[in-house]
Design a protein around this motif. Structure first.
Motif, PDB file in Angstrom:
ATOM      1  N   LYS A 108      39.494 -14.194  36.378  1.00  4.97           N
ATOM      2  CA  LYS A 108      40.165 -12.886  36.459  1.00  4.97           C
ATOM      3  C   LYS A 108      39.621 -11.955  35.377  1.00  4.97           C
ATOM      4  CE  LYS A 108      44.691 -10.675  36.552  1.00  4.97           C
ATOM      5  NZ  LYS A 108      46.142 -10.899  36.527  1.00  4.97           N
ATOM      6  N   ALA A 109      39.449 -12.494  34.171  1.00  4.57           N
ATOM      7  CA  ALA A 109      38.898 -11.682  33.083  1.00  4.57           C
ATOM      8  C   ALA A 109      37.504 -11.176  33.451  1.00  4.57           C
ATOM      9  CB  ALA A 109      38.848 -12.489  31.793  1.00  4.57           C
ATOM     10  N   ARG A 110      36.694 -12.053  34.042  1.00  2.00           N
ATOM     11  CA  ARG A 110      35.327 -11.671  34.447  1.00  2.00           C
ATOM     12  C   ARG A 110      35.379 -10.517  35.450  1.00  2.00           C
ATOM     13  NH1 ARG A 110      33.887 -16.289  35.563  1.00  2.00           N
ATOM     14  NH2 ARG A 110      34.282 -16.344  37.786  1.00  2.00           N
ATOM     15  N   ALA A 111      36.266 -10.609  36.420  1.00  2.00           N
ATOM     16  CA  ALA A 111      36.392  -9.547  37.426  1.00  2.00           C
ATOM     17  C   ALA A 111      36.878  -8.241  36.798  1.00  2.00           C
ATOM     18  CB  ALA A 111      37.344  -9.986  38.534  1.00  2.00           C
ATOM     19  N   LEU A 112      37.816  -8.342  35.863  1.00  5.22           N
ATOM     20  CA  LEU A 112      38.335  -7.135  35.210  1.00  5.22           C
ATOM     21  C   LEU A 112      37.281  -6.480  34.316  1.00  5.22           C
ATOM     22  CD1 LEU A 112      41.908  -8.460  34.383  1.00  5.22           C
ATOM     23  CD2 LEU A 112      41.334  -6.631  36.010  1.00  5.22           C
ATOM     24  N   TYR A 113      36.517  -7.292  33.589  1.00  6.55           N
ATOM     25  CA  TYR A 113      35.441  -6.708  32.779  1.00  6.55           C
ATOM     26  C   TYR A 113      34.389  -6.048  33.676  1.00  6.55           C
ATOM     27  CZ  TYR A 113      36.951  -8.375  28.199  1.00  6.55           C
ATOM     28  OH  TYR A 113      37.638  -8.571  27.027  1.00  6.55           O
ATOM     29  N   ALA A 114      34.115  -6.632  34.828  1.00  4.06           N
ATOM     30  CA  ALA A 114      33.152  -6.025  35.754  1.00  4.06           C
ATOM     31  C   ALA A 114      33.652  -4.658  36.221  1.00  4.06           C
ATOM     32  CB  ALA A 114      32.909  -6.953  36.950  1.00  4.06           C
ATOM     33  N   LYS A 115      34.947  -4.555  36.500  1.00  2.00           N
ATOM     34  CA  LYS A 115      35.512  -3.261  36.904  1.00  2.00           C
ATOM     35  C   LYS A 115      35.431  -2.257  35.763  1.00  2.00           C
ATOM     36  CE  LYS A 115      38.676  -4.989  40.422  1.00  2.00           C
ATOM     37  NZ  LYS A 115      40.073  -5.108  40.862  1.00  2.00           N
ATOM     38  N   ALA A 116      35.720  -2.720  34.553  1.00  2.25           N
ATOM     39  CA  ALA A 116      35.651  -1.830  33.387  1.00  2.25           C
ATOM     40  C   ALA A 116      34.239  -1.297  33.184  1.00  2.25           C
ATOM     41  CB  ALA A 116      36.125  -2.561  32.136  1.00  2.25           C
ATOM     42  N   VAL A 117      33.252  -2.165  33.327  1.00  2.00           N
ATOM     43  CA  VAL A 117      31.854  -1.758  33.137  1.00  2.00           C
ATOM     44  C   VAL A 117      31.425  -0.781  34.233  1.00  2.00           C
ATOM     45  CG1 VAL A 117      29.476  -2.622  33.234  1.00  2.00           C
ATOM     46  CG2 VAL A 117      31.157  -3.754  31.789  1.00  2.00           C
ATOM     47  N   ALA A 118      31.906  -0.984  35.444  1.00  2.00           N
ATOM     48  CA  ALA A 118      31.573  -0.066  36.535  1.00  2.00           C
ATOM     49  C   ALA A 118      32.119   1.332  36.250  1.00  2.00           C
ATOM     50  CB  ALA A 118      32.114  -0.598  37.856  1.00  2.00           C
ATOM     51  N   LEU A 119      33.286   1.389  35.627  1.00  2.24           N
ATOM     52  CA  LEU A 119      33.905   2.692  35.334  1.00  2.24           C
ATOM     53  C   LEU A 119      33.362   3.334  34.058  1.00  2.24           C
ATOM     54  CD1 LEU A 119      37.581   1.764  36.193  1.00  2.24           C
ATOM     55  CD2 LEU A 119      36.137   3.410  37.421  1.00  2.24           C
ATOM     56  N   ASP A 120      32.974   2.516  33.090  1.00  6.55           N
ATOM     57  CA  ASP A 120      32.527   3.026  31.789  1.00  6.55           C
ATOM     58  C   ASP A 120      31.325   2.211  31.322  1.00  6.55           C
ATOM     59  OD1 ASP A 120      32.303   4.222  29.320  1.00  6.55           O
ATOM     60  OD2 ASP A 120      34.244   3.553  28.567  1.00  6.55           O
ATOM     61  N   PRO A 121      30.162   2.447  31.936  1.00  2.00           N
ATOM     62  CA  PRO A 121      28.982   1.626  31.655  1.00  2.00           C
ATOM     63  C   PRO A 121      28.364   1.828  30.274  1.00  2.00           C
ATOM     64  CG  PRO A 121      28.429   3.396  33.173  1.00  2.00           C
ATOM     65  CD  PRO A 121      29.917   3.448  32.968  1.00  2.00           C
ATOM     66  N   ALA A 122      28.879   2.746  29.498  1.00  2.00           N
ATOM     67  CA  ALA A 122      28.335   2.967  28.158  1.00  2.00           C
ATOM     68  C   ALA A 122      29.218   2.353  27.070  1.00  2.00           C
ATOM     69  CB  ALA A 122      28.160   4.459  27.897  1.00  2.00           C
TER      70      ALA A 122
END
Length: 168
Positions: A30-44
């Motif tokens: 779940k953490a992996r999926a949430l971090y992936a979503k975070a990176v998609a929204l804020d890739p910097a």
């Protein structure tokens, strides 16, 4: 309108990173999926990228992990983002070692060790927080290299990087 959208994406990404940090211990997937979503929204966001990379690496998604580590390295500013640069180079070195690219991994670990030296000189009281993995790997490199070529032992996996949890 565009500025507002950026603010909303950044806020949503922060929320995903916070949720991922809470989920990390009990539910790494779940953490992996949430971090992936975070990176998609804020890739910097370097902290989010680093954690995304680590969770991808732990899941065996080495291509995704490598891409995220390389993005941290590309975005990071030496002297400012050294904490993230150190852990990104360690992760990248681990991937290179896993793939058998030992000479490249040794160079990458050497770069991490140089960053660790710089951090230790800047804050001698906190030098132990880096874990010393890069320096230790360089010290035992002939043994590591020999074992890896023979399909034997490899360096023990590193601990999860301590996130600075600082807003970026």
């Amino acid at each position: 309108a565009e500025r507002r959208a950026v603010v909303e994406r950044t806020k949503a990404a922060r929320n995903y990173r916070e949720a991922a940090a809470l989920a990390a211990v009990a539910d790494p997937a779940k953490a992996r999926a949430l971090y992936a979503k975070a990176v998609a929204l804020d890739p910097a966001n370097i902290d989010g990228l680093l954690n995304h990379a680590w969770f991808q690496q732990e899941a065996g998604n080495l291509a995704d992990a490598e891409a995220a580590y390389r993005r941290v390295i590309a975005l990071g500013k030496p002297g400012i983002d050294d904490h993230w640069l150190y852990w990104a180079r360690l992760g990248l070195g681990d991937i290179q070692s896993d793939r058998g690219d030992l000479s490249v991994a040794k160079t990458t670990y050497g770069e991490a060790a140089s960053i660790a030296d710089r951090l230790a000189k800047a804050d001698p009281g906190n030098a132990g927080a880096l874990g010393g993995k890069a320096a230790e790997l360089l010290r035992v490199w002939p043994t590591v290299s020999f074992c890896a070529r023979g399909g034997g032992l490899r360096p023990s996996p590193r601990a999860r990087p301590a996130s600075a949890n600082a807003a970026r």
